[in-house]
Design a protein around this motif. Structure first.
Motif, PDB file in Angstrom:
ATOM      1  N   LEU A 165      28.902  55.075   7.143  1.00 40.39           N
ATOM      2  CA  LEU A 165      30.242  55.400   7.632  1.00 40.39           C
ATOM      3  C   LEU A 165      30.271  56.761   8.313  1.00 40.39           C
ATOM      4  N   ALA A 166      29.602  57.745   7.716  1.00 44.22           N
ATOM      5  CA  ALA A 166      29.573  59.079   8.314  1.00 44.22           C
ATOM      6  C   ALA A 166      28.933  59.044   9.695  1.00 44.22           C
ATOM      7  N   LYS A 167      27.856  58.282   9.834  1.00 47.29           N
ATOM      8  CA  LYS A 167      27.192  58.164  11.133  1.00 47.29           C
ATOM      9  C   LYS A 167      28.089  57.450  12.146  1.00 47.29           C
ATOM     10  N   GLN A 168      28.836  56.459  11.685  1.00 41.25           N
ATOM     11  CA  GLN A 168      29.752  55.757  12.584  1.00 41.25           C
ATOM     12  C   GLN A 168      30.866  56.687  13.060  1.00 41.25           C
ATOM     13  N   ILE A 169      31.367  57.524  12.152  1.00 39.37           N
ATOM     14  CA  ILE A 169      32.388  58.497  12.538  1.00 39.37           C
ATOM     15  C   ILE A 169      31.810  59.469  13.562  1.00 39.37           C
ATOM     16  N   GLU A 170      30.573  59.890  13.347  1.00 41.46           N
ATOM     17  CA  GLU A 170      29.917  60.789  14.304  1.00 41.46           C
ATOM     18  C   GLU A 170      29.785  60.127  15.672  1.00 41.46           C
ATOM     19  N   GLN A 171      29.642  58.804  15.687  1.00 43.05           N
ATOM     20  CA  GLN A 171      29.513  58.059  16.937  1.00 43.05           C
ATOM     21  C   GLN A 171      30.863  57.632  17.498  1.00 43.05           C
ATOM     22  N   GLU A 172      31.936  58.226  16.965  1.00 38.16           N
ATOM     23  CA  GLU A 172      33.303  58.063  17.472  1.00 38.16           C
ATOM     24  C   GLU A 172      33.926  56.712  17.145  1.00 38.16           C
ATOM     25  N   ALA A 173      33.496  56.077  16.059  1.00 40.21           N
ATOM     26  CA  ALA A 173      34.210  54.900  15.589  1.00 40.21           C
ATOM     27  C   ALA A 173      35.636  55.310  15.225  1.00 40.21           C
ATOM     28  N   PRO A 174      36.625  54.505  15.591  1.00 33.69           N
ATOM     29  CA  PRO A 174      38.028  54.932  15.464  1.00 33.69           C
ATOM     30  C   PRO A 174      38.603  54.813  14.062  1.00 33.69           C
ATOM     31  N   ALA A 175      38.152  55.655  13.157  1.00 30.58           N
ATOM     32  CA  ALA A 175      38.729  55.710  11.815  1.00 30.58           C
ATOM     33  C   ALA A 175      39.845  56.752  11.778  1.00 30.58           C
ATOM     34  N   ASP A 176      40.763  56.575  10.833  1.00 26.74           N
ATOM     35  CA  ASP A 176      41.842  57.547  10.627  1.00 26.74           C
ATOM     36  C   ASP A 176      41.598  58.394   9.374  1.00 26.74           C
ATOM     37  N   ILE A 177      40.984  57.792   8.360  1.00 24.37           N
ATOM     38  CA  ILE A 177      40.762  58.440   7.071  1.00 24.37           C
ATOM     39  C   ILE A 177      39.349  58.097   6.601  1.00 24.37           C
ATOM     40  N   PHE A 178      38.684  59.063   6.001  1.00 29.59           N
ATOM     41  CA  PHE A 178      37.337  58.845   5.465  1.00 29.59           C
ATOM     42  C   PHE A 178      37.343  59.192   3.984  1.00 29.59           C
ATOM     43  N   ILE A 179      36.833  58.278   3.155  1.00 27.17           N
ATOM     44  CA  ILE A 179      36.647  58.553   1.733  1.00 27.17           C
ATOM     45  C   ILE A 179      35.168  58.354   1.435  1.00 27.17           C
ATOM     46  N   ALA A 180      34.486  59.436   1.136  1.00 22.35           N
ATOM     47  CA  ALA A 180      33.045  59.407   0.879  1.00 22.35           C
ATOM     48  C   ALA A 180      32.771  59.327  -0.613  1.00 22.35           C
ATOM     49  N   ALA A 181      31.524  58.955  -0.954  1.00 20.82           N
ATOM     50  CA  ALA A 181      31.142  58.882  -2.371  1.00 20.82           C
ATOM     51  C   ALA A 181      30.374  60.112  -2.820  1.00 20.82           C
ATOM     52  N   ASP A 182      30.254  61.105  -1.955  1.00 16.46           N
ATOM     53  CA  ASP A 182      29.693  62.389  -2.376  1.00 16.46           C
ATOM     54  C   ASP A 182      30.136  63.473  -1.408  1.00 16.46           C
ATOM     55  N   THR A 183      29.937  64.713  -1.804  1.00 17.07           N
ATOM     56  CA  THR A 183      30.386  65.826  -0.973  1.00 17.07           C
ATOM     57  C   THR A 183      29.457  66.081   0.205  1.00 17.07           C
ATOM     58  N   ALA A 184      28.173  65.710   0.073  1.00 14.82           N
ATOM     59  CA  ALA A 184      27.207  66.023   1.123  1.00 14.82           C
ATOM     60  C   ALA A 184      27.549  65.344   2.439  1.00 14.82           C
ATOM     61  N   TRP A 185      27.946  64.075   2.382  1.00 13.89           N
ATOM     62  CA  TRP A 185      28.269  63.380   3.627  1.00 13.89           C
ATOM     63  C   TRP A 185      29.627  63.799   4.178  1.00 13.89           C
ATOM     64  N   MET A 186      30.538  64.233   3.307  1.00 13.21           N
ATOM     65  CA  MET A 186      31.781  64.807   3.838  1.00 13.21           C
ATOM     66  C   MET A 186      31.470  66.145   4.501  1.00 13.21           C
ATOM     67  N   ASP A 187      30.545  66.914   3.924  1.00  8.94           N
ATOM     68  CA  ASP A 187      30.089  68.144   4.575  1.00  8.94           C
ATOM     69  C   ASP A 187      29.513  67.833   5.950  1.00  8.94           C
ATOM     70  N   TYR A 188      28.778  66.733   6.036  1.00 11.10           N
ATOM     71  CA  TYR A 188      28.122  66.336   7.293  1.00 11.10           C
ATOM     72  C   TYR A 188      29.151  66.158   8.412  1.00 11.10           C
ATOM     73  N   VAL A 189      30.226  65.410   8.135  1.00  7.22           N
ATOM     74  CA  VAL A 189      31.226  65.197   9.182  1.00  7.22           C
ATOM     75  C   VAL A 189      32.075  66.453   9.396  1.00  7.22           C
ATOM     76  N   SER A 190      32.280  67.214   8.328  1.00  6.94           N
ATOM     77  CA  SER A 190      33.041  68.458   8.447  1.00  6.94           C
ATOM     78  C   SER A 190      32.314  69.468   9.326  1.00  6.94           C
ATOM     79  N   ASP A 191      31.014  69.603   9.123  1.00  8.20           N
ATOM     80  CA  ASP A 191      30.223  70.556   9.904  1.00  8.20           C
ATOM     81  C   ASP A 191      30.229  70.230  11.386  1.00  8.20           C
ATOM     82  N   ARG A 192      30.525  68.986  11.717  1.00  8.01           N
ATOM     83  CA  ARG A 192      30.563  68.555  13.112  1.00  8.01           C
ATOM     84  C   ARG A 192      31.973  68.534  13.675  1.00  8.01           C
TER      85      ARG A 192
END
Length: 259
Positions: free
Chosen positions: A65-92
């Motif tokens: 999901l994080a990679k799809q968001i990075e590739q501009e998939a049209p999501a409105d809300i993201f709920i991750a199962a750990d902080t590392a992948w939320m950090d990943y999208v946040s850092d970008r």
């Protein structure tokens, strides 16, 4: 930023992939970790019943999901199962920073098929390899998927990793790992406690000590590129007491319900 056309295309593809909600350009689109399915389906259904608005949830492994968001998939809300992948999208710069909250907590457990009589106490020095016999240990991907990474960390902490590292069947998400055990294709698996509780075809052998792995946390955030005016309303519901029963019924701990 997502265009209305991009949202329509994504929603149409989602329905073709088997999602059961009707596709519409104004649907709120949530990208959520696979382990949230039961709870979030309930929350989305309640929201639809009370507001008449539809929430479309795309479930997959958090890394996917994080990679799809990075590739501009049209999501409105993201709920991750750990902080590392939320950090990943946040850092970008892909989320709205002040909407990031730690929403839920969970535990990881060792499971077996329901008819199995396998038993072991999860503790340092446990002989998990012998318990496996000739079978494989089902886990989510231990390098990318949060459930797999939590499980790997726990096994390493307990000194059991080296004995089973070559005997792991890795799945793309935790629900697939759960299915391997439920179908009897693997004699043991490591999944979230909430997954085990939702599947009658498996039973919990034991719960991993909380100090054997990083805390299982589910952060939520709104996507910076979202153009959906209804997204904030459902986001607010997720952080409110209205959503608490849906999560707690499935065994999650509500960490930050907000106000």
């Amino acid at each position: 930023m997502f265009t209305a056309l991009a949202r329509r295309l994504f929603l149409a593809l989602a329905v073709c992939a088997g999602l059961t909600v009707s596709a519409a350009a104004d649907d709120v689109v949530v990208f959520a970790a696979a382990s949230l399915k039961n709870a979030l389906d309930t929350a989305a259904a309640t929201y639809r019943e009370t507001t008449g608005r539809t929430v479309l949830v795309s479930y997959a492994g958090t890394a996917t999901l994080a990679k799809q968001i990075e590739q501009e998939a049209p999501a409105d809300i993201f709920i991750a199962a750990d902080t590392a992948w939320m950090d990943y999208v946040s850092d970008r710069g892909l989320i709205v920073p002040d909407t990031r909250h730690t929403l839920l907590g969970n535990r990881i457990v060792l499971i077996a098929p329901a008819p199995s009589d396998a038993t072991i106490a999860i503790a340092p020095g446990m002989d998990l390899a012998t318990l496996l016999g000739d079978g494989l240990l089902a886990m989510a991907n231990t390098e990318a998927v949060p459930a797999g990474r939590y499980g790997k960390a726990a096994l390493q902490s307990l000194g059991a990793w080296d004995a089973v590292v070559d005997r792991i069947v890795q799945a793309d998400n935790v629900r697939t790992a759960l299915a391997f055990v439920a179908r009897g294709e693997a004699p043991l698996g490591i999944v979230y406690a909430t997954d085990a509780a939702a599947e009658p075809a498996v039973r919990v052998i034991d719960v991993f000590p909380e100090d054997s792995h990083p805390p299982v946390r589910y952060p939520v955030a709104m996507i910076a590129a979202s153009i959906n005016p209804d997204a904030r309303a459902f986001y607010d519901v997720l952080l409110s007491d209205a959503a608490r029963p849906a999560f707690e019924t499935e065994g999650f701990t509500v960490i930050d319900a907000g106000s």
